[in-house]
Scaffold this motif. Sequence first.
Motif, PDB file in Angstrom:
ATOM      1  N   LEU A   1      80.527 109.271  70.278  1.00  0.00           N
ATOM      2  CA  LEU A   1      81.479 109.168  69.257  1.00  0.00           C
ATOM      3  C   LEU A   1      81.051 109.019  67.913  1.00  0.00           C
ATOM      4  O   LEU A   1      81.460 108.005  67.450  1.00  0.00           O
ATOM      5  N   GLU A   2      80.634 109.933  67.255  1.00  0.00           N
ATOM      6  CA  GLU A   2      80.277 109.883  66.005  1.00  0.00           C
ATOM      7  C   GLU A   2      81.361 109.688  64.823  1.00  0.00           C
ATOM      8  O   GLU A   2      81.104 108.961  63.833  1.00  0.00           O
ATOM      9  N   ASN A   3      82.446 110.080  65.180  1.00  0.00           N
ATOM     10  CA  ASN A   3      83.664 109.728  64.474  1.00  0.00           C
ATOM     11  C   ASN A   3      84.483 108.744  64.758  1.00  0.00           C
ATOM     12  O   ASN A   3      85.672 108.751  64.332  1.00  0.00           O
ATOM     13  N   THR A   4      84.051 107.969  65.443  1.00  0.00           N
ATOM     14  CA  THR A   4      84.568 106.661  65.688  1.00  0.00           C
ATOM     15  C   THR A   4      83.643 105.424  65.388  1.00  0.00           C
ATOM     16  O   THR A   4      82.562 105.288  65.638  1.00  0.00           O
ATOM     17  N   GLY A   5      84.270 104.547  64.543  1.00  0.00           N
ATOM     18  CA  GLY A   5      83.539 103.513  64.160  1.00  0.00           C
ATOM     19  C   GLY A   5      84.225 102.220  64.493  1.00  0.00           C
ATOM     20  O   GLY A   5      85.465 102.075  64.643  1.00  0.00           O
ATOM     21  N   ILE A   6      83.391 101.225  64.782  1.00  0.00           N
ATOM     22  CA  ILE A   6      83.807  99.812  65.392  1.00  0.00           C
ATOM     23  C   ILE A   6      83.635  98.609  64.406  1.00  0.00           C
ATOM     24  O   ILE A   6      82.559  98.960  63.432  1.00  0.00           O
ATOM     25  N   PHE A   7      84.386  97.691  64.093  1.00  0.00           N
ATOM     26  CA  PHE A   7      84.000  96.551  63.374  1.00  0.00           C
ATOM     27  C   PHE A   7      84.368  95.244  64.053  1.00  0.00           C
ATOM     28  O   PHE A   7      85.315  95.196  64.443  1.00  0.00           O
TER      29      PHE A   7
END
Length: 791
Positions: free
Chosen positions: A650-656
Amino acid sequence: MKRNALAASLAQALFCAALLPASLAASAQNQAPDAGTAGDPKQLDTVVVQAEIAYRDRTDDIAPTLVYDLEYFQRFEPNTVGDMLKRVPGVGFVGSDIMEYDGVQLRGLGGGYTQVLINGKKVPGAGDDRSFYVDRIPAEMVDHIEIKRSASANRSGDAMAGAINIVLRDAYEFTGSYIRVGVNRWDDREINPTFGAVTSFEALGGRLLAGVNVQDRYRAKTKRSDRFTDSTREEKVSWEDQTEVKDGRDYSANLSYAADVGDTGRFSIDGFYVKTDRDVTEVSFEEELDDDETVNIRVPGRDPYDQKNYGIGAEYRFDMAGGRTAVSVDHARFENSQATTEGEQVYVSGAENWDDTWSIPADAEWDETVYEAESVTAKDAETGFRLTHARPLGGAELEFGVDYRTKKREGLLVTYEWEAEEEGQTPASLADYDLDGSVASVIEEKRLDPYIMLSGKGDAFSWEAGLRYETTKSEVEYLEDDESEGRVSKDYNELLPSVNLRWNLGDADRISLSLAKTIKRPNFNELLPALLDGEFGDNDYIGNPELDPETANGLDLGFEHRLGRKGVVGVNFFYRDVKDLIEIVNTGVPSEEMQDTWEEMIEDGDAVDLADAMAQEPASSWLYTSSNVGDGKVYGFEFDVSTPLSAIGLENTGIFANYSWVKSKVDDFLGERRFNDQAKSVYNIGFIHDLPTLGASFGATYRKQGDAYARILGEEALIRYGGELDVFVEKRFGTNVSVRLSANNLLDASKDEFFDKFDTLQDQIDRDYDEYELETEEAGPSYQLVMRWAF
């Protein structure tokens, strides 16, 4: 009074060192730091219309520092720096109203323990604890935010919990222009506009950046209070419903200019201006059961205020004597003007009318109408001068310098009162009121802080070690009803050592260790020798201008790991051993109320003399003050992760995500407790998902702040905030336009407070309640639609 001899001597030595013989300068010339010329400025359209998700990155600083660019926050369209900081590890806002983020706290410690800087410079603020309200700065003025977890010798040491450096956009960093326009819709259907514009270009032999921002500051909330005889909540004695509307507007602007001078020099100047006009309107309805009577009270209130924050700074850097020298000067001011009015329209009827509804019974009789008014003006100004020099020294770098700073805080409080002669009367203007009294104060501080620091950077190991000697000369003058109560001077000096170490355990892993001594100066209200009658229940209070500052020996131990190309995960452990903690203590002098009681007993013949009156009616309330009482401890850990989910495709999903846990220990008049208003924990979790083929993105964050406890004389409070859910959806049009819809507080979080109230210390020990109160406030969700156009 003479300047501290050690500080003066050290400062002179540092100035002399900056002018070492030319032969030594020539030998080191090839190793001198470069002039710091900038590369190509970053295009503003790549900042405004983001094609990729932004993540927290690791910094090259030796001292433990977290850096968050505006792009990290921008998808959720923050309006202010407070909106940005609520997503940062370890940041709390205990005490702020629901959906407001003003008095920022690091490590759960009060605002006075957290240093707030703008472009690395100190700024005055509204708080008596020397804090700066971060919601005064619009997010659009910001380039990035730095969280400095530990101290360095080349920074002011009054950052016991850490420092937050708000770095405004710089002319050399950006080129291009953009406009931001939008609307906010609040839960009560109020709609407010927002507008911002930024431009940067070559001008006057250098580069110029200018920005303006106008946004409405609006918040409507409801509050409910229920009051009982004690904590069992078996017998309710009164309740209150309140509506509050804060309606105003912020006007802000910032300017940055930078130009290269000669082969090695650079001159820069930056400034900001923020003006807040706000009108706070409150209407409360109270109902109280008093024996066989029901008392209904309508309480209208209004609090308009006009606040200004502005500052300007100039700096010149140039090569000299085999190193690089910097000279800077800055000036910042805070001004506040308020006129507060609050009335009480009181009606009395029979006990059968006690019905918990917002209405005055038809058979109620008017009892009284009284109003109180306050006029508050405050001016706080700081001026600083700084000279530094950095040069190679063997395999290390030597940096030394001196900071000189003056601060002057002026405050004036004038109180008025008014009473109606018959029902229906209200004061038409302030001219109708009678003067009740005035209190004025002037606090002046002068500081001369020389420092020296050695540092070295390597591929595997980097270090810095330094000494900072902070000197403070303060003068406090207090006037009541235009009569001076005297002027008190106080000098104190602190030597603040610091060591920061960093090990690179390969390309991915890093360990940092910091040891530093920091300082916290007393709150302004703690310094004023003003007698406040009934400040804590039946107890009086007077400030103590002889207070020493608090100091702390601190430790930070951190570990960071690189996740792939963009991700970072980190954990940091911290500990602060606080000395000379300032707490409230009993002077042993009875309160004015007790003294008046004894005088009345003698006058009425109930007592022969004072000793007899005291024997018959022993003192139960006292005069308290603030004093340096002993030690305190603060410790905990902070965890954060910021990464794309590339490992699972999931290269286009970022988590924080981040989580902070804190604990502390303080001994006060009742024994052991935590630091007041310190939330036990705070965490954030969220994600952003990008849809490149559609030119769209969406995301969500959830934030929760743990319970906080506060205990002062006569009152104890538990503060609890609900969880906040924010979401956004965005559509990009080409490379120049984006439209973003964001929603805040979708779960309609509340702020709940539980108060235990007592009249005297003995009552507090015995749990003999004056009142137990439950209070909750809500503001509802809000929505924002914003368009950005870069050109």
